[in-house]
Design a protein around this motif. Structure first.
Motif, mmCIF file in Angstrom:
data_model
loop_
_atom_site.group_PDB
_atom_site.id
_atom_site.type_symbol
_atom_site.label_atom_id
_atom_site.label_comp_id
_atom_site.label_asym_id
_atom_site.label_seq_id
_atom_site.Cartn_x
_atom_site.Cartn_y
_atom_site.Cartn_z
ATOM 1 N N VAL A 4 20.347 47.329 60.811
ATOM 2 C CA VAL A 4 21.071 47.445 62.087
ATOM 3 C C VAL A 4 20.631 46.365 63.062
ATOM 4 N N ALA A 5 19.320 46.209 63.220
ATOM 5 C CA ALA A 5 18.794 45.251 64.209
ATOM 6 C C ALA A 5 19.132 43.813 63.854
ATOM 7 N N LEU A 6 19.352 43.527 62.571
ATOM 8 C CA LEU A 6 19.615 42.149 62.149
ATOM 9 C C LEU A 6 21.063 41.716 62.363
ATOM 10 N N GLN A 7 21.970 42.625 62.687
ATOM 11 C CA GLN A 7 23.382 42.244 62.790
ATOM 12 C C GLN A 7 23.653 41.159 63.838
ATOM 13 N N PRO A 8 23.102 41.249 65.069
ATOM 14 C CA PRO A 8 23.329 40.147 66.015
ATOM 15 C C PRO A 8 22.760 38.821 65.520
ATOM 16 N N VAL A 9 21.596 38.871 64.872
ATOM 17 C CA VAL A 9 21.001 37.657 64.311
ATOM 18 C C VAL A 9 21.921 37.080 63.235
ATOM 19 N N ALA A 10 22.413 37.953 62.351
ATOM 20 C CA ALA A 10 23.302 37.503 61.276
ATOM 21 C C ALA A 10 24.589 36.913 61.848
ATOM 22 N N GLY A 11 25.101 37.512 62.923
ATOM 23 C CA GLY A 11 26.324 36.997 63.531
ATOM 24 C C GLY A 11 26.179 35.553 63.966
ATOM 25 N N VAL A 12 25.051 35.224 64.592
ATOM 26 C CA VAL A 12 24.808 33.851 65.043
ATOM 27 C C VAL A 12 24.519 32.933 63.866
ATOM 28 N N VAL A 13 23.688 33.382 62.929
ATOM 29 C CA VAL A 13 23.311 32.537 61.786
ATOM 30 C C VAL A 13 24.524 32.190 60.938
ATOM 31 N N PHE A 14 25.346 33.174 60.625
ATOM 32 C CA PHE A 14 26.511 32.905 59.773
ATOM 33 C C PHE A 14 27.512 32.004 60.481
ATOM 34 N N ALA A 15 27.696 32.210 61.791
ATOM 35 C CA ALA A 15 28.613 31.350 62.547
ATOM 36 C C ALA A 15 28.133 29.902 62.525
ATOM 37 N N LEU A 16 26.832 29.690 62.745
ATOM 38 C CA LEU A 16 26.301 28.326 62.756
ATOM 39 C C LEU A 16 26.246 27.743 61.348
ATOM 40 N N ASP A 17 26.076 28.578 60.336
ATOM 41 C CA ASP A 17 26.235 28.085 58.959
ATOM 42 C C ASP A 17 27.614 27.466 58.790
ATOM 43 N N GLY A 18 28.637 28.170 59.299
ATOM 44 C CA GLY A 18 29.996 27.659 59.199
ATOM 45 C C GLY A 18 30.186 26.364 59.963
ATOM 46 N N VAL A 19 29.592 26.278 61.145
ATOM 47 C CA VAL A 19 29.674 25.051 61.943
ATOM 48 C C VAL A 19 29.066 23.880 61.180
ATOM 49 N N LEU A 20 27.878 24.086 60.650
ATOM 50 C CA LEU A 20 27.181 22.988 59.966
ATOM 51 C C LEU A 20 27.850 22.639 58.637
ATOM 52 N N LEU A 64 13.787 33.064 60.800
ATOM 53 C CA LEU A 64 13.471 31.655 60.576
ATOM 54 C C LEU A 64 14.742 30.826 60.453
ATOM 55 N N ARG A 65 15.742 31.370 59.762
ATOM 56 C CA ARG A 65 17.026 30.668 59.671
ATOM 57 C C ARG A 65 17.672 30.540 61.050
ATOM 58 N N LEU A 66 17.551 31.585 61.866
ATOM 59 C CA LEU A 66 18.105 31.530 63.223
ATOM 60 C C LEU A 66 17.487 30.385 64.008
ATOM 61 N N VAL A 67 16.173 30.278 63.966
ATOM 62 C CA VAL A 67 15.481 29.194 64.680
ATOM 63 C C VAL A 67 15.955 27.839 64.169
ATOM 64 N N ALA A 68 16.074 27.713 62.846
ATOM 65 C CA ALA A 68 16.452 26.426 62.246
ATOM 66 C C ALA A 68 17.863 26.010 62.642
ATOM 67 N N VAL A 69 18.832 26.931 62.492
ATOM 68 C CA VAL A 69 20.223 26.529 62.750
ATOM 69 C C VAL A 69 20.498 26.366 64.239
ATOM 70 N N VAL A 70 19.848 27.166 65.086
ATOM 71 C CA VAL A 70 20.037 26.990 66.533
ATOM 72 C C VAL A 70 19.462 25.652 66.981
ATOM 73 N N ALA A 71 18.275 25.306 66.464
ATOM 74 C CA ALA A 71 17.681 24.014 66.821
ATOM 75 C C ALA A 71 18.566 22.864 66.364
ATOM 76 N N ARG A 72 19.122 22.976 65.163
ATOM 77 C CA ARG A 72 20.008 21.925 64.661
ATOM 78 C C ARG A 72 21.278 21.840 65.507
#
Length: 436
Positions: A351-367, A415-423
């Motif tokens: 449950v707690a990871l859903q907002p994190v996943a929302g951002v990570v997957f969106a930025l995966d798509g961007v990159l 860790l993926r969140l930090v990486a993709v947001v920084a990128r």
């Protein structure tokens, strides 16, 4: 903060995301129908289907570059106003799909037995799996053709036709499955034949659409080599995911029977919600690639921020919804009190990871849309090696159970969140031009 002109209408984003979600969900829904039909044949055919299906699914899991990589390359050319060249990327991806699919078909026929025996540990289950797999493998080249077709059509922002093609193929197959299994008396082999029917129908429609574009259909090895270069990065990234989730399942299985049952329930929900969030990422691939191809770096950054915001909102909504149903939904999957007692140890991480996943997957798509696959490959491998895998196996050694497993997944995602947001914030991904 981006100004309004840097954004695209929400209708345009969801016009790409919603059909993409339909395509992503079509295969899991068909598998449910197939499972229900075969399940009435008995435990052994069902076990054979489960094992054979896992092997066949690795084709689409490991070769996503034929869809995602093709979308990235096609979208840039489409954004640059070079539609014929964009569609030609689809032609080359289709040739690549046929070539790789033929290799998989031949290798699969030769190795189906040894692979099934290695995975099952039971001669009876292995024999059932092989009988299903030898037939279903004839659809492998067609599965890859469909992936390539999805890729180039998304790249030219045509998301509706792929949905129609996939739904038509799976719909016909869903009707054919019980007819072949029971009516024709083919049993488990009828399920495999119905699976091939779905691939024949869908792939034929994609091939017809490609021919209708009236672009040259001859193979171009330099383009295919470039696609394989992008594919290499995406395959390595996919292998990192597989290593993580296979390790998690192995540790859960060594913890207890109830733990592995609870892990399966929560993991399947995680996988399903990943499809929902991934549909937004697919829209990002198409829109960001097109903006960069058109030389609109500022718009690409604006679209990236917009879609990341959507991903965060969707993730927060899913977080609230699944927190609210925490006492109800697990009972839809099992009535075993031991499994239900284990579910909360994973549920609240999920449950707690859903907002994190929302951002990570969106930025995966961007990159991915920007063709920044090399960064995603390196970041995913590093996050898996630093975060997920060590905690998974420490969890086994120290007896942390599901809490340890899902702590590992949480660290991996953070860790993926930090990486993709920084990128994303660096802007280094936003390289303009029709090709990268």
């Amino acid at each position: 903060m981006q100004i309004v002109s840097d954004r695209v209408p929400a209708k345009r984003v969801f016009g790409l995301a919603v059909p993409a979600l339909g395509v992503l969900a079509a295969e899991p829904l068909y598998v449910l129908v197939d499972t229900a039909v075969v399940g009435h044949l008995g435990a052994l055919p069902l076990a054979g289907l489960a094992l054979g299906g896992v092997v066949l699914s690795q084709i689409s899991t490991q070769l996503t570059f034929l869809s995602y990589g093709t979308t990235s390359r096609t979208a840039r050319l489409h954004g640059a106003g070079r539609r014929d060249e964009a569609v030609s990327e689809g032609v080359q991806a289709t040739w690549l799909a046929l070539a790789v699919g033929f290799v998989i078909l031949v290798a699969g026929q030769l190795l189906a037995g040894p692979i099934a025996r290695a995975l099952s540990g039971s001669d009876d289950i292995a024999a059932a799996a092989v009988s299903w797999l030898r037939i279903a493998l004839f659809g492998a080249p067609l599965i890859l053709v469909t992936m390539a077709g999805n890729g180039w059509m998304r790249g030219v922002q045509d998301a509706v036709r792929p949905l129609r093609y996939v739904l038509l193929g799976n719909g016909i197959s869903a009707v054919a499955c019980p007819v072949l299994v029971y009516g024709a008396g083919w049993g488990l082999e009828g399920s495999a034949a119905a699976n091939v029917v779905a691939q024949v129908v869908s792939a034929s429609l994609f091939l017809r659409a490609l021919v209708a574009e009236k672009v040259p259909l001859r193979p171009r090895p330099p383009v295919m080599r470039a696609q394989l270069g992008l594919g290499r990065d995406l395959v390595l990234r996919s292998l990192a995911f597989q290593a993580c989730f296979v390790s998690a399942a192995a540790v859960a299985a060594r913890t207890s029977t109830t733990a592995v049952g609870a892990h399966q329930i929560v993991l399947q929900l995680w996988t399903f919600l990943s499809l929902v969030l991934d549909s937004v990422a697919i829209a990002a691939q198409s829109l960001v690639g097109a903006a960069l191809g058109a030389g609109e770096r500022r718009q690409a950054r604006g679209v990236a921020a917009q879609i990341t915001g959507y991903g965060l909102i969707f993730g927060c909504v899913l977080c609230v919804v699944f927190a609210a149903v925490s006492q109800v939904l697990p009972h839809a999957f099992t009535s075993d009190p031991g499994v239900l007692g284990e579910v909360p140890h994973a549920w609240w991480f999920f449950v707690a990871l859903q907002p994190v996943a929302g951002v990570v997957f969106a930025l995966d798509g961007v990159l991915l849309g920007a063709g920044d696959a090399a960064f995603l490959r390196t970041a995913t491998l590093a996050c898996a090696a630093i975060g997920f895998l060590p905690l998974i196996w420490i969890s086994l050694a120290l007896g942390w159970g599901l809490a340890g497993i899902w702590t590992g997944l949480s660290l991996f995602m953070l860790l993926r969140l930090v990486a993709v947001v920084a990128r994303w914030r660096s802007g280094a991904w936003a390289v303009v031009g029709a090709v990268r």
